[in-house]
Design a protein around this motif. Structure first.
Motif, PDB file in Angstrom:
ATOM      1  N   UNK A 215       0.835  -1.208   0.000  1.00 21.15           N
ATOM      2  CA  UNK A 215       0.000   0.000   0.000  1.00 21.15           C
ATOM      3  C   UNK A 215       0.865   1.251   0.000  1.00 21.15           C
ATOM      4  N   UNK A 216       1.907   1.275   0.832  1.00 19.14           N
ATOM      5  CA  UNK A 216       2.815   2.413   0.853  1.00 19.14           C
ATOM      6  C   UNK A 216       3.534   2.567  -0.497  1.00 19.14           C
ATOM      7  N   UNK A 217       3.847   1.435  -1.114  1.00 16.70           N
ATOM      8  CA  UNK A 217       4.550   1.495  -2.396  1.00 16.70           C
ATOM      9  C   UNK A 217       3.671   2.120  -3.479  1.00 16.70           C
ATOM     10  N   UNK A 218       2.351   1.878  -3.392  1.00 13.89           N
ATOM     11  CA  UNK A 218       1.444   2.508  -4.346  1.00 13.89           C
ATOM     12  C   UNK A 218       1.501   4.026  -4.250  1.00 13.89           C
ATOM     13  N   UNK A 219       1.712   4.529  -3.024  1.00 16.94           N
ATOM     14  CA  UNK A 219       1.821   5.979  -2.846  1.00 16.94           C
ATOM     15  C   UNK A 219       3.108   6.529  -3.450  1.00 16.94           C
ATOM     16  N   UNK A 220       4.101   5.659  -3.637  1.00 15.90           N
ATOM     17  CA  UNK A 220       5.383   6.078  -4.215  1.00 15.90           C
ATOM     18  C   UNK A 220       5.546   5.574  -5.641  1.00 15.90           C
ATOM     19  N   UNK A 221       4.436   5.384  -6.332  1.00 14.09           N
ATOM     20  CA  UNK A 221       4.469   4.784  -7.666  1.00 14.09           C
ATOM     21  C   UNK A 221       5.362   5.566  -8.626  1.00 14.09           C
ATOM     22  N   UNK A 222       5.242   6.889  -8.624  1.00 15.86           N
ATOM     23  CA  UNK A 222       6.039   7.707  -9.543  1.00 15.86           C
ATOM     24  C   UNK A 222       7.520   7.564  -9.309  1.00 15.86           C
ATOM     25  N   UNK A 223       7.919   7.612  -8.034  1.00 17.83           N
ATOM     26  CA  UNK A 223       9.344   7.484  -7.696  1.00 17.83           C
ATOM     27  C   UNK A 223       9.866   6.103  -8.072  1.00 17.83           C
ATOM     28  N   UNK A 224       9.086   5.058  -7.769  1.00 12.86           N
ATOM     29  CA  UNK A 224       9.538   3.700  -8.053  1.00 12.86           C
ATOM     30  C   UNK A 224       9.617   3.435  -9.557  1.00 12.86           C
ATOM     31  N   UNK A 225       8.652   3.951 -10.313  1.00 13.28           N
ATOM     32  CA  UNK A 225       8.675   3.710 -11.757  1.00 13.28           C
ATOM     33  C   UNK A 225       9.883   4.372 -12.415  1.00 13.28           C
ATOM     34  N   UNK A 226      10.357   5.502 -11.846  1.00 14.39           N
ATOM     35  CA  UNK A 226      11.596   6.123 -12.366  1.00 14.39           C
ATOM     36  C   UNK A 226      12.791   5.216 -12.141  1.00 14.39           C
ATOM     37  N   UNK A 227      12.837   4.561 -10.972  1.00 17.29           N
ATOM     38  CA  UNK A 227      13.965   3.677 -10.693  1.00 17.29           C
ATOM     39  C   UNK A 227      13.926   2.387 -11.476  1.00 17.29           C
ATOM     40  N   UNK A 228      12.718   1.944 -11.846  1.00 16.27           N
ATOM     41  CA  UNK A 228      12.568   0.650 -12.520  1.00 16.27           C
ATOM     42  C   UNK A 228      12.204   0.797 -13.988  1.00 16.27           C
TER      43      UNK A 228
ATOM     44  N   UNK B 184       1.633  -4.059  -7.999  1.00 16.70           N
ATOM     45  CA  UNK B 184       1.435  -3.622  -6.623  1.00 16.70           C
ATOM     46  C   UNK B 184      -0.021  -3.773  -6.196  1.00 16.70           C
ATOM     47  N   UNK B 185      -0.948  -3.462  -7.106  1.00 22.77           N
ATOM     48  CA  UNK B 185      -2.368  -3.598  -6.773  1.00 22.77           C
ATOM     49  C   UNK B 185      -2.734  -5.048  -6.473  1.00 22.77           C
ATOM     50  N   UNK B 186      -2.243  -5.964  -7.296  1.00 25.61           N
ATOM     51  CA  UNK B 186      -2.513  -7.382  -7.063  1.00 25.61           C
ATOM     52  C   UNK B 186      -1.882  -7.861  -5.769  1.00 25.61           C
ATOM     53  N   UNK B 187      -0.652  -7.465  -5.537  1.00 22.30           N
ATOM     54  CA  UNK B 187       0.025  -7.906  -4.317  1.00 22.30           C
ATOM     55  C   UNK B 187      -0.682  -7.361  -3.078  1.00 22.30           C
ATOM     56  N   UNK B 188      -1.179  -6.118  -3.134  1.00 20.26           N
ATOM     57  CA  UNK B 188      -1.908  -5.549  -2.004  1.00 20.26           C
ATOM     58  C   UNK B 188      -3.160  -6.364  -1.706  1.00 20.26           C
ATOM     59  N   UNK B 189      -3.905  -6.691  -2.755  1.00 15.25           N
ATOM     60  CA  UNK B 189      -5.153  -7.446  -2.587  1.00 15.25           C
ATOM     61  C   UNK B 189      -4.889  -8.863  -2.089  1.00 15.25           C
ATOM     62  N   UNK B 190      -3.942  -9.524  -2.705  1.00 16.98           N
ATOM     63  CA  UNK B 190      -3.702 -10.935  -2.396  1.00 16.98           C
ATOM     64  C   UNK B 190      -3.003 -11.123  -1.061  1.00 16.98           C
ATOM     65  N   UNK B 191      -2.195 -10.135  -0.661  1.00 18.72           N
ATOM     66  CA  UNK B 191      -1.532 -10.236   0.629  1.00 18.72           C
ATOM     67  C   UNK B 191      -2.531 -10.130   1.771  1.00 18.72           C
ATOM     68  N   UNK B 192      -3.622  -9.361   1.529  1.00 17.85           N
ATOM     69  CA  UNK B 192      -4.646  -9.187   2.574  1.00 17.85           C
ATOM     70  C   UNK B 192      -5.754 -10.224   2.501  1.00 17.85           C
ATOM     71  N   UNK B 193      -5.799 -11.007   1.418  1.00 16.74           N
ATOM     72  CA  UNK B 193      -6.889 -11.968   1.245  1.00 16.74           C
ATOM     73  C   UNK B 193      -6.611 -13.241   2.024  1.00 16.74           C
ATOM     74  N   UNK B 194      -7.609 -14.107   2.024  1.00 14.51           N
ATOM     75  CA  UNK B 194      -7.473 -15.378   2.753  1.00 14.51           C
ATOM     76  C   UNK B 194      -6.832 -16.460   1.921  1.00 14.51           C
ATOM     77  N   UNK B 195      -6.378 -16.109   0.741  1.00 17.64           N
ATOM     78  CA  UNK B 195      -5.705 -17.083  -0.098  1.00 17.64           C
ATOM     79  C   UNK B 195      -6.572 -17.655  -1.191  1.00 17.64           C
TER      80      UNK B 195
END
Length: 885
Positions: A485-498, A511-522
């Motif tokens: 979730x925090x990484x989504x807030x830094x999307x612009x900065x991270x996309x410059x590095x990657x 990041x969106x998928x990882x946020x959803x799946x990390x919080x889900x029950x599997x």
């Protein structure tokens, strides 16, 4: 008039000069003055006579005739002959059509000239376009000259002859090598330095000329011969010796390892390779501690050369890199920046081959390089860290801490530091739990700071953490959703590095998928696995392109446009991944961006490659439109079924068009055949079709062809092909498909055609008589059509009635790429109408398609794809008056 007087005066002056030169009684001092005058006159002569007469041939012949006279004269052993040659060289460079200087004349003048003139002639011998045999004889003879500078120039000349190529006589090569070895003991420093270079160059030629069984022994002899002078008193000689090691680049493993130890190793004791060229043997102990002496040399030039030669030696040795790392790490404390940079480049080379093992004792020197004041040194050190695999948590924490320190000291390096942390995190994902703890502690410390999202250290921790799931060792469930979730807030900065690894759309989807799946029950974990596995395959290719020694990187250096194409292919692959992950909008946006980027590359790549890429991106776009239909249940509404059927037909037509319309396909073949397999699987999965048997037959045939292709090319089948083959007897799997990475073929050409009906139009129609055949004059242009192609002219009406006319290959036979010819087609379907139009186009029969589509007695037996747009032909009924006439 003034211009005419000037030209007359110049011609008169040159005539007087010529008579003065060819006069046998003219003293040499006067001729020398004349030559100086002519040399100064050359630029003015070139400018003045550039649009009229070129006097260069006349001047050349005059001086050459005087040169021949000087050759036979007893007083010619002086400066005048050399000055004449200087003028002739200048004339030849200004006018390549001027006569050449005879090699024997040049050699005789050089032998008879004084020392200063002889030096000039040896330095400038290559300007006279002399035969290599003359140059070789001349340079080889002067290696025995009593003057040291002459010997040095002669050795340099022999190196020039060798590097120019085309001189591979066995005895000559051996003689040059032996003479160079002899002069390595010369009393003059400059001669020894040139001799070392000659030994390396001629020695390499000699090694290559040997048979495989004797090549290693010869390489050892040359290598040890160079080792024997590594402790020379001259700095230049020592520098040349280490450069020579890089030129030779190979020796026996025991000898190379001996260079890293002053103590004579057991493997090297008593070993004396026979140097048949110098009629002696060289003791292997001569290699003892060679590189230690080089690294400890008091002159930085020697240390730099010693470090630089590590690159070539590391390639052909197994144990050498491990032993060399310790010495190279010590060089990171060198006082000179250039030496430290060379040491880091050598370490990066070793890491690139997967042989770098960084131990705890090495870390201080390496970490100091990451915070060095030099930008180049910091960048190279970070590139090493991207490839490094540290053995324990303590060293990993030190690496992260050092990167954080560098980030605070040099905020301008933030994009590359984030990129380093991303790859460093993938290589050390098993330590991510500890980094997560440190991340939480950092957040608690900064909890009172409202600008915590802008903290550089927080972003650095996050970059390490979010990269872990992309390795095969770490799953999403072990990482808290807060990190994503925090990484989504830094999307612009991270996309410059990657930016070199993924675009912003792909990063957002990840990041969106990882946020959803990390919080889900599997429940959605299997879908996440599909997303991450596909992305791992797409990034695996990119990790290969980071290697500067790779063949793809070398091609990109030769053709910078290829790098842009490879990035587009990666984006296409990422777009396909997004479409599979229910991110259709992002996928289509990424594919549109690929099309726009391709439009800017049309001038940088061939027309065939550009057209192929456009068609390929369009095909993936069609498949991305098809894919959502397969995410739903098997039974769909009639409307959606019709839409899907139309899309599938368009996919199959586009795929058939790509396979037919491009020649020179090689690396693209597996991808195209996998796309055919995918289309068959999609049809079998979704449609209740009556021709299910033919679809299965096509699937089985394509799988067999692709397997045969991989066997012939000695390549590994993709996971998709393996899965399809194992499930062919049942339904087949299509959800593991991912567009494989490929390199565009260099000879890719697009087959196309142009069709014109001369003079025809709405106001100038072709006359016809109802019910009778009518002739259609066609002007045809074919591009890149193969000889075995079967071309058809399709003539159709608005009511879908059509007729095919075969284009005989004899009409367009020839070796040229472009073929033009006239052809008269006879249309047999003239209606009872006053005016009407027909559509005419040119198609190529797809011979690889097994399905027979012939509906009439005459026409193509296989499906046809069309090479040009339909051309309308207008017809008008012949009036009775016209018929009578």
């Amino acid at each position: 008039m003034e211009e005419d007087d000037s030209v007359s005066l110049t011609l008169h002056t040159l005539a007087s000069i010529r008579s003065l030169i060819i006069n046998a009684d003219t003293p040499f001092s006067a001729i020398s003055s004349v030559l100086d005058f002519l040399t100064g006159l050359l630029p003015e002569t070139t400018r003045r006579f550039s649009t009229t007469n070129d006097l260069t041939p006349q001047i050349f012949e005059s001086i050459l005739s005087n040169l021949l006279r000087l050759q036979t004269s007893t007083d010619s052993r002086g400066r005048v002959a050399a000055e004449s040659l200087a003028v002739l060289a200048s004339l030849s460079e200004r006018n390549p059509t001027a006569a050449a200087i005879d090699g024997e004349v040049f050699a005789s003048i050089c032998i008879g000239a004084d020392v200063s003139s002889r030096m000039w002639m040896l330095r400038n011998a290559e300007r006279f376009d002399l035969p290599s045999s003359v140059l070789f004889t001349l340079f080889f003879g002067f290696t025995k000259d009593p003057y040291p500078l002459i010997r040095k120039l002669a050795l340099d000349g022999l190196v020039y002859v060798c590097e120019a190529g085309g001189f591979d006589h066995a005895r000559a090569v051996q003689g040059c090598y032996a003479r160079a070895v002899e002069l390595m003991g010369d009393a003059e420093d400059s001669v020894r330095s040139s001799a070392v270079r000659a030994v390396s160059v001629w020695g390499k030629v000699l090694i290559a000329s040997k048979e495989e069984t004797n090549r290693r022994e010869c390489a050892d002899a040359v290598f040890l011969q160079l080792c024997s002078v590594v402790r020379d008193m001259s700095v230049d000689v020592r520098v040349e010796v280490f450069k020579a090691f890089g030129v030779i680049g190979t020796a026996s493993e025991s000898i190379i390892l001996q260079t890293l130890s002053k103590k004579v190793l057991r493997a090297g004791k008593g070993k004396k390779p026979q140097d048949r060229l110098s009629n002696g043997s060289v003791d292997a102990a001569a290699a003892a501690g060679v590189f230690i002496h080089g690294f400890e040399d008091e002159f930085y030039e020697v240390r730099e050369a010693a470090v630089d030669s590590f690159h070539s030696l590391s390639v052909n040795s197994i144990e050498f890199p491990d032993e060399a790392v310790c010495l190279l790490m010590d060089m990171l404390y060198d006082d000179y920046m250039v030496v430290r940079l060379k040491a880091l480049e050598a370490l990066h080379h070793i890491a690139d081959m997967g042989n770098l093992k960084i131990q705890e004792t090495y870390m201080p020197a390496f970490l100091d390089a990451i915070v060095d004041t030099s930008e180049n040194i910091r960048l190279t050190a970070r590139n090493i860290l991207k490839l490094a695999k540290l053995p324990d948590l303590k060293l990993v924490n030190k690496g992260v801490d050092c990167l954080l320190k560098s980030l605070e000291m040099y905020p301008e390096d933030e994009p590359d530091i984030l990129s380093t942390l991303f790859l460093f995190g993938q290589n050390h994902s098993n330590f991510v739990v500890n980094i997560i703890k440190r991340f939480r502690e950092k957040l608690e410390t900064d909890s009172g700071n409202k600008s915590e999202f802008n903290s550089r250290q927080v972003s650095a921790f996050l970059m390490f953490i979010i990269s872990a799931p992309l390795s095969n060792k770490q799953s999403i469930t072990s990482i808290p959703p807060l990190a994503f979730s925090y990484s989504l807030a830094m999307l612009g900065k991270f996309s410059c590095g990657l930016h070199d690894m993924m675009d912003q759309d792909t990063l957002l989807a990840y990041l969106a998928h990882c946020t959803t799946l990390s919080a889900s029950s599997g429940k959605e974990f299997s879908k996440a696995d599909m997303f991450l596995n596909a992305y791992r395959r797409s990034t695996a290719y990119h990790s290969e392109t980071l290697k500067p020694m790779g063949s793809i990187a070398e091609l990109e250096i030769k053709n910078p446009a290829l790098k842009s194409v490879n990035h587009i292919l990666l984006k296409v692959k990422a777009a396909w991944l997004l479409s599979q992950s229910e991110c259709s909008k992002e996928a289509f946006r990424a594919l549109r961006a690929c099309k726009q980027e391709l439009a800017t590359l049309t001038s940088s790549i061939s027309n065939g490659a550009s057209e192929f890429m456009c068609q390929y991106v369009h095909l993936i776009e069609l498949l991305a439109q098809v894919w959502p239909h397969f995410e739903n249940s098997r039974h769909t509404s009639t409307c959606r079924s019709v839409e899907l059927e139309l899309l599938m037909e368009e996919v199959e037509i586009k795929l058939m068009e790509i396979r037919c319309r491009f020649t020179g396909l090689s690396t693209e073949v597996p991808l195209l055949m996998e796309l055919v397999i995918l289309s068959c699987l999609l049809r079998l999965h979704k449609f209740e079709i009556c021709c299910r048997l033919s679809c299965k037959k096509k699937l089985s045939s394509t799988v067999s062809q692709l397997e045969l292709h991989h066997e012939q090319q000695c390549t590994k089948p993709s996971d998709f092909l393996t899965e399809t083959k194992s499930h062919c007897k049942r339904l087949g799997k299509f959800n593991c498909f991912s567009p494989e990475q490929f390199t565009l073929s260099g000879n890719l050409q697009c087959v196309s055609a142009e069709l014109e009906v001369p003079g025809n139009g709405p106001y100038n129609p072709v006359s016809f008589v109802a019910g009778l055949p009518v002739a259609i004059p066609c002007e045809i242009k074919l591009l890149n059509v193969p000889r075995d192609a079967r071309l058809w002219l399709r003539i159709s009406r608005s009511d879908d009635t059509c007729q095919f006319v075969y284009l005989d290959p004899n009409l367009y036979n020839g070796g040229e790429t472009e073929k033009r010819f006239m052809f008269t087609a006879v249309a047999c379907m003239t209606p009872r109408a006053v005016v009407f139009t027909l559509q005419v186009s040119i198609g190529i029969e797809c011979l690889f398609e097994d399905v027979c589509c012939r509906k009439h007695r005459y026409g193509p037996k296989h499906p046809v794809t069309y090479l040009c747009k339909e051309r309308e032909v207008h017809f008008s009924l012949v009036s009775r008056t016209e018929a009578v006439l």
